[in-house]
Every structure is written in structure tokens, then in C-alpha cells.
Design an enzyme around this catalytic site. Structure first.
Site, PDB file in Angstrom:
ATOM      1  N   LEU A 164       0.832  -1.198   0.000  1.00 20.81           N
ATOM      2  CA  LEU A 164       0.000   0.000   0.000  1.00 20.81           C
ATOM      3  C   LEU A 164       0.867   1.248   0.000  1.00 20.81           C
ATOM      4  O   LEU A 164       1.838   1.337   0.763  1.00 20.81           O
ATOM      5  CB  LEU A 164      -0.898  -0.003   1.240  1.00 20.81           C
ATOM      6  CG  LEU A 164      -1.589   1.326   1.598  1.00 20.81           C
ATOM      7  CD1 LEU A 164      -2.584   1.730   0.515  1.00 20.81           C
ATOM      8  CD2 LEU A 164      -2.289   1.221   2.960  1.00 20.81           C
ATOM      9  N   SER A 165       0.543   2.209  -0.862  1.00 23.78           N
ATOM     10  CA  SER A 165       1.173   3.528  -0.877  1.00 23.78           C
ATOM     11  C   SER A 165       2.683   3.397  -1.069  1.00 23.78           C
ATOM     12  O   SER A 165       3.126   2.890  -2.103  1.00 23.78           O
ATOM     13  CB  SER A 165       0.815   4.272   0.411  1.00 23.78           C
ATOM     14  OG  SER A 165       1.167   5.634   0.329  1.00 23.78           O
ATOM     15  N   ALA A 166       3.500   3.797  -0.095  1.00 20.82           N
ATOM     16  CA  ALA A 166       4.945   3.620  -0.234  1.00 20.82           C
ATOM     17  C   ALA A 166       5.282   2.140  -0.377  1.00 20.82           C
ATOM     18  O   ALA A 166       6.201   1.765  -1.114  1.00 20.82           O
ATOM     19  CB  ALA A 166       5.676   4.210   0.960  1.00 20.82           C
ATOM     20  N   GLY A 168       3.349   0.127  -1.851  1.00 21.90           N
ATOM     21  CA  GLY A 168       2.985  -0.154  -3.241  1.00 21.90           C
ATOM     22  C   GLY A 168       4.078   0.263  -4.198  1.00 21.90           C
ATOM     23  O   GLY A 168       4.359  -0.429  -5.182  1.00 21.90           O
ATOM     24  N   GLY A 169       4.704   1.416  -3.923  1.00 24.39           N
ATOM     25  CA  GLY A 169       5.826   1.841  -4.751  1.00 24.39           C
ATOM     26  C   GLY A 169       6.976   0.860  -4.674  1.00 24.39           C
ATOM     27  O   GLY A 169       7.606   0.535  -5.689  1.00 24.39           O
TER      28      GLY A 169
END
Length: 503
Positions: A164-166, A168-169
Site C-alpha cells: 500500500l502507498s509507499a 505499493g511503490g
């Protein structure tokens, strides 16, 4: 003694010694629970526990694991990365992964970063010294995978990563740097691989990545592991249309990036509607199997999509950045095929072969498949929801909408009632393309849903090619679809055969 029992006993011993110290308040598969006192019958394998000594750990990360006793030797492995300000414990408690790890029999590893690495406990998806092959946090995470393979017997062919979010990156970067390790990935409210290589450039990616062509995005993946030619990971992309932390443009860039890597273009092979105002768009590989899927949640902000409840396709609990819309974990697991090896395995029944669409009308779709020996019946799912349990090898699904694509899977059911492996999905598109449908949404949402495309920073309607203006969430248009797949701008009014949809 059965292998599963041996593995369970082995895990109990390992978890109490080599795997490290239990969390103070571990989370079980069903709810938060207090740790069992030493010497009781509770197994550490069924709690979230910290693992130490998994490798040289160049990225200074912590490793937590959930290894349910239902997971046999050779089970799949899921690596789940939390977002900024979160922890492994919070992600385990709210994401829904333990529910399906128990039900389908796989292990979960939760890497955790801390404020010692980043002030907000973010994974460093923007730092080439930490998110590339053989370096930093990325290398530490792969060491966790290798530890799981040695210790739990995880199947090296079925290792998946989600975040998720970072997180996810970092997931996208791991898929690019280690396509030989990860068979699939799922990026939730995240960034395309190697969007930024410095912290200063990170905010520019979050609010809308640079306008690169699909080939340029794909080149960032190919450059992450030079000389690698495949196979490539299968990638799911989850994005809320009202996310103003990581803008929806990132989902489109991710779609462009991974479809280009797969060499399949950006024209969808099918769309469908899921709970929570979610639109799923599918991009198939050359064999007709989904390689990239995008999930767009209308009106959802920044976070992981969950759907609290006891239903088979529900999961998770709401908390900061865990948003009540749809169970992304369930649909991600199905996309990866984790449900096909559920404990019991339909008495060992294989997936039906020859699943095909034999006919469609404006409101129905007919299917058939080859019989499975010793099957007592079959179960048919439409877009992840069970719709029938026929005893024969054919089924007609009625009451559908005209001009809409639906995805079907079929599995055999044994005499004990256990469900076997699932056949690869097929897509049926109902007739009635002349039926008018209307969609009102931002330009970002139209692109994500497959109704329009981007070029040079502008958006163009599929079919008509009309210029819809700038590619952002602030420009809104109504598109009229007639026939199916052909869209024209209809801001002045749209007379639909069905109700107007705001997506």
C-alpha cells in the site's frame, strides 16, 4: 504421520526458537488475541511473530511472519508491505490476508521499516540505493523470501508481493528488479516502478507522474534487471478515484508500464463491475490469461480497499488508510490463483478443462466445459461471485445487462463438498451493443475504466477519438457508449437505455 502434521509440529518448534520473539499482542487469523503463555498448546505458527536472523539485512528491516498450520509444505508465499506510518501488525490486523491464508493455505511475510530508516516509516521506493536489485531494502525483502523457502518450504514458483502507498511503490520496484523471484504483484494506491530516484522527485510522482509513453515506462522495468526476458509477473493495480495523496494518474502509468512489459497494448480485453463501485479492467496475455488488471474504486480516497464482513469475498477491518469499499485482498488472491490450492482441494479434483462461452444474448451468457472425473457438481462464479452449482457441464446465466463483459470461472466440487482447482477465466460479452449507456466521471476515471486513452497529456474517447481535454481529476465529461466500446462526448445530455452512471 501426514506431511501437513509434520510441518505443523516443525513450525511450532522453529517458531519458539529460531524464528524469534512473539509480538506482545499477536493477531490471529480471525481477531486480535493475547499471546498464549509459554508451555501452552497454542502454536506460534498461528500468530503473527517476528523473525530474526533471516539474512545480512542490508536494508535494516524487520521481518514478521504468519504461517498458518493449514499451509502445507510447498505452499505459496505472499509478501505484504505496509504504508507510511503503519506497521506489520496493523497491516496484518486490517488487510484481510490472514483470513485467506487460513482458508487457502499459504504463508505471509510482512517486512517492516521503522523511523530509523524513514521519519514516517515509509519504504524507500524513491531511493535507488535501497529499492534496486541487490541493494538496501529490496535485498532485505528478498532475503526474507529466501528464508521462507528454506524454513517453511515455500514454493519458489509462487511468490507474490503486495503493498500500500509507499509499500505499493516498493512493490512495483521489487517486481521490476526481481521478476525472477515474484510471480505476481498487487500495487494499492502506489507508484510505477522507478518513477522517482530521489526523495526530492517523489512528490512529483505522487501528484502525477511525468508524462511518459508506455514504452518509456516499460523501459524503466527492463532497465531494472538488464537482459531478463521473462516470464514477467502478473500485476494488479488498485486505485481510488478520489485519492489526492497518490493521484490516479499513477494507476494509469502502472497500467501503461506493465502492459508494455507484457507486450499486450493498452486496449482492455474486458471490464466488469465489483462491489464498492469498483470497475475491474482486464488486459490478457497472448494465451488469453489476465496479465494486468486495474481496479478503480469510484470516490475512494487514499488507502487499501477492504470490505468488513463474514462473506466469502469480504475481508479486513476499517482503520486509518483501510477504507470500506471492496475486499482487494480477495480479488488479488483470486487473480494470482491462490484460491485454486485451498485445503481439501475438492478431494484432489483438478480444474475443469475446455471452459468456453457457447453463446450470448442481450441478457444471458451460456458456458460449457469438459467433465471432471468423480465430480459431484460444479460451482460457477461470475466476476468473483458464486452464481450457480450445476451438476452438469453447462450453464446459462440470465438476467444480465446488454453490451457488458462478464468474467466466469468454474471449479469441480467433490463428494465431500470441497471445491477443487479453478479453471482459467473466460469472458462473455452480452449483445445489445446498440443500447446506449452513459458515464459521467473525471478524465482520470474514464481512462482507468477503459473508456478513453491518454496521449501527450490529453485524453481521447475510445471509438470516436474525441479530445476530452487535460488528463487529470478536475476535468469531468459524460460519455455515451453506443455501440459497445464506442464512446462520444455527451455533456449536453445523454439519453440512456439504462440509468446514468457516475463513475
Amino acid at each position: 504421520m501426514r506431511p501437513s502434521i509434520l510441518r505443523r509440529l516443525f513450525r511450532s518448534v522453529v517458531s519458539a526458537t529460531a524464528l524469534g520473539v512473539l509480538l506482545t499482542t499477536p493477531v490471529t487469523a480471525t481477531a486480535a488475541a493475547s499471546a498464549a503463555p509459554a508451555g501452552t498448546s497454542a502454536s506460534a505458527a498461528d500468530t503473527l511473530h517476528q523473525v530474526t536472523g533471516f539474512g545480512s539485512n542490508p536494508g535494516n528491516l524487520q521481518m514478521f511472519a504468519y504461517t498458518p498450520s493449514t499451509a502445507p509444505a510447498g505452499a505459496p508465499l505472499v509478501v505484504a508491505l505496509h504504508g507510511c506510518t503503519q506497521s506489520a501488525n496493523a497491516y496484518h490486523a486490517n488487510s484481510g490476508w490472514p483470513k485467506f491464508a487460513d482458508a487457502w493455505g499459504f504463508d505471509v511475510v510482512y517486512p517492516q521499516t521503522t523511523s530509523a530508516n524513514n521519519a514516517l516509516s515509509c519504504f524507500s521506493w524513491f531511493d535507488a540505493a535501497k529499492d534496486t536489485r541487490g541493494r538496501g531494502e529490496a535485498a532485505s525483502i528478498v532475503q526474507m523470501v529466501e528464508y521462507a523457502q528454506r524454513t517453511y518450504g515455500s514454493d519458489g514458483r509462487r511468490v507474490y508481493v503486495t503493498g500500500l502507498s509507499a509499500g505499493g511503490g516498493m512493490t512495483a520496484n521489487l517486481l521490476a528488479a526481481y521478476p525472477d523471484v515474484f510471480a505476481g504483484g498487487s500495487v494499492a494506491s502506489g507508484l510505477p516502478a522507478q518513477c522517482a530516484t530521489t526523495q526530492a522527485a517523489a512528490s512529483g510522482c505522487q501528484t502525477g507522474p511525468q508524462k511518459l509513453s508506455p514504452a518509456q515506462w516499460g523501459d524503466k522495468v527492463r532497465a531494472s534487471y538488464p537482459g531478463y526476458t521473462g516470464p514477467w509477473p502478473r500485476v494488479a493495480i488498485w486505485q481510488g478515484t478520489s485519492d489526492y495523496t497518490v493521484y490516479p494518474a499513477n494507476a494509469t502509468a502502472l497500467r501503461d508500464q506493465w502492459t508494455d512489459v507484457w507486450g499486450i497494448g493498452q486496449t482492455p480485453d474486458g471490464t466488469s463491475t465489483l462491489p464498492g463501485n469498483t470497475t475491474r479492467t482486464v488486459y490478457d496475455d497472448a494465451s488469453g490469461k489476465p496479465a494486468v488488471e486495474t481496479y478503480s474504486m469510484s470516490g475512494m480516497g487514499h488507502g487499501l480497499a477492504v470490505d468488513p464482513g463474514v462473506g466469502a469475498s469480504q475481508c479486513g477491518s476499517t482503520a486509518a488508510y483501510f477504507l470500506d469499499t471492496v475486499c482487494s485482498t480477495y480479488y488479488t488472491g483470486v487473480f494470482w490463483g491462490l484460491d485454486r490450492d485451498a485445503p481439501g482441494g475438492g478431494d484432489g479434483l483438478p480444474a475443469p478443462t475446455g471452459l468456453r462461452v457457447t453463446g450470448v444474448t442481450a441478457d444471458s451468457a451460456s458456458l460449457s466445459w469438459s467433465p471432471v472425473a468423480e465430480a459431484a457438481s460444479y460451482v460457477v462464479h461470475r466476476d468473483g461471485t458464486k452464481v450457480a452449482s450445476p451438476t452438469g457441464t453447462s450453464f446459462t446465466d440470465s438476467g444480465l445487462s446488454p453490451g457488458v463483459s462478464y468474467r466466469y470461472t468454474v471449479a469441480a466440487v467433490g463428494s465431500s463438498g470441497a471445491v477443487g482447482a479453478t479453471a482459467p477465466a473466460v469472458t462473455a460479452t452480452t449483445t445489445g451493443g446498440s443500447t446506449v449507456r452513459c458515464f459521467t466521471a473525471s478524465n482520470y476515471a474514464h481512462v482507468t475504466a477503459g473508456r478513453a486513452r491518454t496521449s501527450g497529456g490529453y485524453v481521447y474517447a475510445h471509438g470516436s477519438g474525441q479530445n476530452m481535454g487535460l488528463y487529470n481529476v478536475f476535468v469531468t465529461h459524460t460519455l455515451k457508449e453506443s455501440p459497445a466500446g464506442y464512446f462520444v462526448i455527451a455533456d449536453s445530455g445523454c439519453q440512456a437505455g439504462s440509468s446514468l452512471k457516475s463513475l
